[in-house]
Scaffold this active site. Structure first.
Site, PDB file in Angstrom:
ATOM      1  N   HIS A   1      -7.255  -6.399  -0.855  1.00 20.78           N
ATOM      2  CA  HIS A   1      -6.158  -5.454  -0.660  1.00 20.78           C
ATOM      3  C   HIS A   1      -5.146  -5.912   0.372  1.00 20.78           C
ATOM      4  CE1 HIS A   1      -4.271  -1.527  -0.945  1.00 20.78           C
ATOM      5  NE2 HIS A   1      -4.317  -1.403   0.370  1.00 20.78           N
TER       6      HIS A   1
ATOM      7  N   ASP B   1       0.850  -1.181   0.000  1.00 22.53           N
ATOM      8  CA  ASP B   1       0.000   0.000   0.000  1.00 22.53           C
ATOM      9  C   ASP B   1       0.897   1.246   0.000  1.00 22.53           C
ATOM     10  OD1 ASP B   1      -2.954   1.003   0.595  1.00 22.53           O
ATOM     11  OD2 ASP B   1      -1.731   1.960   2.132  1.00 22.53           O
TER      12      ASP B   1
END
Length: 313
Positions: free
Chosen positions: A290, A108
């Site tokens: 994610h 991320d």
């Protein structure tokens, strides 16, 4: 399930005018450094499934809570979170341990920092593993401006910038609800609700999908953000357009070997031009969302270790 008591004990390391809370393992493998960088809203603990595997494979694993997180310094100045400061922290960390360079693995926002650090300090980055966040080429328009035109003012990247302090306060008031609703898997790709999606998660009593961690694991994140607050991490978003300007004169091509791991269910967009800017990249995808390291820890470790072996790292 991983128990928090098995995580390494931290050390406070002075770098670049601040202190970083650093978790270290495998120091006996000095000379083979790997630095693991968390994203938002995460913590060094996000790498709990990867640290033992990397140590067993013979690496010196260095895992900082980056500025604004955990017990690391939380500067008050928004500008203290631009990429020159974030990359400078990592250069200082390498200097502290006596390394000229290292392999960097980021998820991320941690991946974004690695990409941009490589542009600013290419000699300090040996190779790159990026999870979830692909390299973002600059384009002709600052990133947040472009996002606002494409995705609207409610998009959380934009809202964090346009309404300073608003989302920070809501998340600070609801850390357990926000993180419990956010860290979930198998979430359906439904149309977003109006408003900042992160604020919605912090104020909703329910969220779709299955939790990706135990209550004990989640409590590590909740307690960390009760200490640091969310504002420091959100300030990284408030420097995105500043970073666009700071990177203007950098060579945009990443020449180091790189591994890009994405989740097939992740709503974060990739970069179809990735190989133009990262010509030595290997791309891989896992059936997850994610939170790749939590949802597919064994497969993630296998991909990383296989790729490291192929590059003779």
């Amino acid at each position: 399930m991983f128990h928090p008591s098995d995580f390494p004990e931290p050390t406070m390391v002075p770098v670049n005018g601040i202190e970083l809370e650093v978790f270290e393992a495998g120091a006996e493998h000095a000379g083979r450094p790997i630095v693991l960088l968390h994203g938002w809203p995460e913590h060094a603990f996000s790498w709990r499934h990867q640290i033992p595997a990397l140590v067993e494979a013979g690496y010196h694993v260095i895992v900082p809570n980056q500025r604004g997180y955990g017990n690391s310094s939380v500067p008050a100045d928004v500008g203290a979170y631009d990429i020159e400061h974030l990359a400078g922290d990592l250069v200082g960390l390498l200097d502290h341990y006596g390394y000229d360079d290292a392999t960097f693995i980021g998820h991320d926002w941690g991946a974004m920092v690695v990409w941009w650090m490589t542009l600013l300090h290419p000699q300090r980055v040996k190779q790159i593993v990026a999870l979830s966040m692909a390299y973002m080429d600059r384009g002709d328009q600052p990133w947040v401006e472009a996002m606002e035109q494409m995705l609207g003012s409610d998009f959380y990247f934009v809202d964090f910038n346009r309404r300073p302090g608003v989302a920070d306060a809501v998340l600070d008031d609801n850390p357990s609800r926000f993180l419990g609703n956010l860290f979930r898997q198998n979430v359906p790709l439904a149309p977003p609700e109006p408003g900042n999606a992160m604020v919605n998660l912090a104020t909703s009593d329910t969220a779709p999908g299955d939790p990706i961690m135990s209550d004990d694991e989640l409590d590590v994140f909740v307690r960390a953000f009760e200490t640091s607050g969310f504002g420091g991490g959100i300030n990284w978003y408030r420097n995105v357009d500043r970073n666009w300007h700071l990177l203007a004169d950098a060579d945009p091509i990443i020449r180091q070997p790189a591994l890009m791991i994405t989740g097939t269910r992740d709503m974060v967009a990739g970069n179809p031009r990735l190989t133009e800017f990262v010509p030595h990249v290997t791309e891989a995808a896992l059936d997850c969302g994610h939170w790749i390291m939590d949802e597919q820890p064994d497969a993630t470790n296998h991909l990383i270790l296989t790729w490291l072996t192929s590059t003779n790292a």
